[in-house]
Design an enzyme around this catalytic site. Structure first.
Site, PDB file in Angstrom:
ATOM      1  N   SER A  11       0.857  -1.189   0.000  1.00 55.03           N
ATOM      2  CA  SER A  11       0.000   0.000   0.000  1.00 55.03           C
ATOM      3  C   SER A  11       0.888   1.233   0.000  1.00 55.03           C
ATOM      4  O   SER A  11       1.660   1.448   0.943  1.00 55.03           O
ATOM      5  CB  SER A  11      -0.883   0.015   1.243  1.00 55.03           C
ATOM      6  N   HIS A  36      -1.137  -1.401  -4.384  1.00 48.24           N
ATOM      7  CA  HIS A  36      -2.412  -1.054  -3.730  1.00 48.24           C
ATOM      8  C   HIS A  36      -2.468   0.456  -3.486  1.00 48.24           C
ATOM      9  O   HIS A  36      -1.594   1.028  -2.849  1.00 48.24           O
ATOM     10  CB  HIS A  36      -2.513  -1.817  -2.410  1.00 48.24           C
ATOM     11  N   ASP A  38      -4.658   3.513  -1.981  1.00 46.31           N
ATOM     12  CA  ASP A  38      -5.742   3.832  -1.050  1.00 46.31           C
ATOM     13  C   ASP A  38      -6.305   5.212  -1.327  1.00 46.31           C
ATOM     14  O   ASP A  38      -5.632   6.223  -1.131  1.00 46.31           O
ATOM     15  CB  ASP A  38      -5.223   3.760   0.391  1.00 46.31           C
ATOM     16  N   MET A  40      -9.020   7.969  -0.360  1.00 41.85           N
ATOM     17  CA  MET A  40      -9.877   8.371   0.773  1.00 41.85           C
ATOM     18  C   MET A  40     -10.421   9.768   0.548  1.00 41.85           C
ATOM     19  O   MET A  40      -9.702  10.652   0.073  1.00 41.85           O
ATOM     20  CB  MET A  40      -9.071   8.345   2.067  1.00 41.85           C
ATOM     21  N   HIS A  69      -8.326   0.997  -4.188  1.00 42.68           N
ATOM     22  CA  HIS A  69      -9.267   0.726  -3.091  1.00 42.68           C
ATOM     23  C   HIS A  69      -9.984   2.033  -2.788  1.00 42.68           C
ATOM     24  O   HIS A  69      -9.410   2.934  -2.181  1.00 42.68           O
ATOM     25  CB  HIS A  69      -8.443   0.206  -1.901  1.00 42.68           C
ATOM     26  N   MET A  71     -12.168   4.220  -0.852  1.00 41.31           N
ATOM     27  CA  MET A  71     -12.843   4.459   0.435  1.00 41.31           C
ATOM     28  C   MET A  71     -13.530   5.808   0.322  1.00 41.31           C
ATOM     29  O   MET A  71     -13.151   6.792   0.971  1.00 41.31           O
ATOM     30  CB  MET A  71     -11.797   4.443   1.561  1.00 41.31           C
ATOM     31  N   MET A 140     -11.348  -6.083   5.197  1.00 41.07           N
ATOM     32  CA  MET A 140     -10.592  -5.112   5.989  1.00 41.07           C
ATOM     33  C   MET A 140     -10.314  -5.721   7.359  1.00 41.07           C
ATOM     34  O   MET A 140     -11.235  -6.153   8.055  1.00 41.07           O
ATOM     35  CB  MET A 140     -11.388  -3.813   6.183  1.00 41.07           C
ATOM     36  N   ASP A 178      -6.495  -6.534   4.099  1.00 41.69           N
ATOM     37  CA  ASP A 178      -5.912  -5.190   4.169  1.00 41.69           C
ATOM     38  C   ASP A 178      -6.004  -4.638   5.581  1.00 41.69           C
ATOM     39  O   ASP A 178      -7.096  -4.449   6.112  1.00 41.69           O
ATOM     40  CB  ASP A 178      -6.699  -4.294   3.189  1.00 41.69           C
TER      41      ASP A 178
HETATM   42  C1  DX5 Z   1      -6.419   1.465   5.508  1.00 42.22           C
HETATM   43  C2  DX5 Z   1      -5.932   1.192   4.106  1.00 42.22           C
HETATM   44  C3  DX5 Z   1      -4.820   0.222   4.074  1.00 42.22           C
HETATM   45  C4  DX5 Z   1      -3.594   0.663   4.799  1.00 42.22           C
HETATM   46  C5  DX5 Z   1      -2.855  -0.547   5.227  1.00 42.22           C
HETATM   47  O1  DX5 Z   1      -7.523   2.281   5.461  1.00 42.22           O
HETATM   48  O2  DX5 Z   1      -6.972   0.662   3.307  1.00 42.22           O
HETATM   49  O3  DX5 Z   1      -4.513  -0.181   2.742  1.00 42.22           O
HETATM   50  O4  DX5 Z   1      -2.766   1.475   4.041  1.00 42.22           O
HETATM   51  O5  DX5 Z   1      -1.793  -0.122   5.965  1.00 42.22           O
HETATM   52  P1  DX5 Z   1      -1.052  -1.038   7.034  1.00 42.22           P
HETATM   53  O6  DX5 Z   1      -0.534  -2.220   6.287  1.00 42.22           O
HETATM   54  O7  DX5 Z   1      -0.016  -0.129   7.542  1.00 42.22           O
HETATM   55  O8  DX5 Z   1      -2.088  -1.422   8.060  1.00 42.22           O
HETATM   56 ZN    ZN Z   2      -6.452  -0.325   1.310  1.00 38.23          ZN
END
Ligand code: DX5
Ligand code: ZN
Length: 226
Positions: A11, A36, A38, A40, A69, A71, A140, A178
């Site tokens: 990620s 990956h 993320d 947000m 991903h 979110m 998750m 994840d």
């Molecule tokens: C959390 C993200 C993850 C996050 C994982 O909201 O979706 O992808 O970056 O990070 P680690 O591996 O540090 O928990």
């Molecule tokens: Zn993620």
């Protein structure tokens, strides 16, 4: 049964954004095979990260599939932008999709792999009507929003259940995990049936991303062999 192909999806949330291409290259050298990303929005999760322009730049920096991903609320509004920016896989949260079947088909209409994500508090049962059409299910193992959080062991049974349902019904989806995946938890998630392992902090948090990725994959594959 554990017999599946294990992949590591670092990620980039925990990477140095000023050196994103280098960081991805290091993780790739360590065996990572999916990137990956993320996304947000500050509404669905209490944090804001990146959008299609970064995906577009990353697309030029790596040949690995980009796993976006989302979110975000109203994902339908942005799926086209991510697909056109170069996303290969796009996942959406069950919790925000009022018309989940339509949203998954929208992702597929862009020739992207379609994934559905469930938060720690969301049961696998909420997915029963879409498991036949998804390419992957993302479980998750932390509450989404931040990297570096502690793994929630109560989510492991959902990976097991997804593997069991797939075997019983002959479905094709892959199982991704994840959140909080590191050397201390990787054995548990692989034994539970996770195949695509997202890891942010464990790859980019400290030390060398190549070495970290290698160590994680080695630990994961030892479970498959063992
Ligand atoms: C959390 C993200 C993850 C996050 C994982 O909201 O979706 O992808 O970056 O990070 P680690 O591996 O540090 O928990
Ligand atoms: Zn993620």
């Amino acid at each position: 049964m554990i017999g599946h192909l294990i992949e590591l999806a670092p990620s980039i949330l925990s990477a140095d954004f000023a050196h994103l291409a280098d960081q991805v290259e290091q993780a790739t050298a360590g065996g990572a095979s999916v990137v990956h990303v993320d996304v947000m929005d500050g509404h669905f999760v209490p944090n804001i990260t990146i959008g299609p322009p970064v995906v577009k730049s990353l697309r030029r920096a790596t040949r690995l599939p980009l796993d976006c991903h989302l979110m975000i609320e109203n994902p339908d509004q942005y799926i086209g932008d991510f697909a056109e920016a170069g996303a290969d896989w796009i996942s959406v949260h069950q919790e925000v999709c009022r018309h989940l079947d339509r949203t998954l088909n929208l992702i597929k209409s862009y020739k992207c792999r379609a994934g559905v994500v469930i938060n720690p508090a969301t049961p696998v049962e909420t997915l029963s009507e879409v498991l036949a059409i998804v390419d992957y299910v993302l479980v998750m193992s932390v509450n989404p929003g931040f990297g570096g959080q502690k793994f929630i062991p109560g989510t492991l049974h959902k990976m097991k259940k997804l593997a069991q349902i797939r075997a019983e019904r002959g479905y094709q989806y892959r199982i991704e995990v994840d959140g909080g995946v590191g050397l201390d938890t990787v054995a548990d998630v692989v034994r539970a049936g996770a195949e695509i392992l997202v890891a942010g902090n464990a790859v980019f948090g400290k030390g060398d991303a190549k070495v970290n990725a290698e160590a994680l994959l080695e630990a994961a594959r030892n479970q498959v062999r063992g």
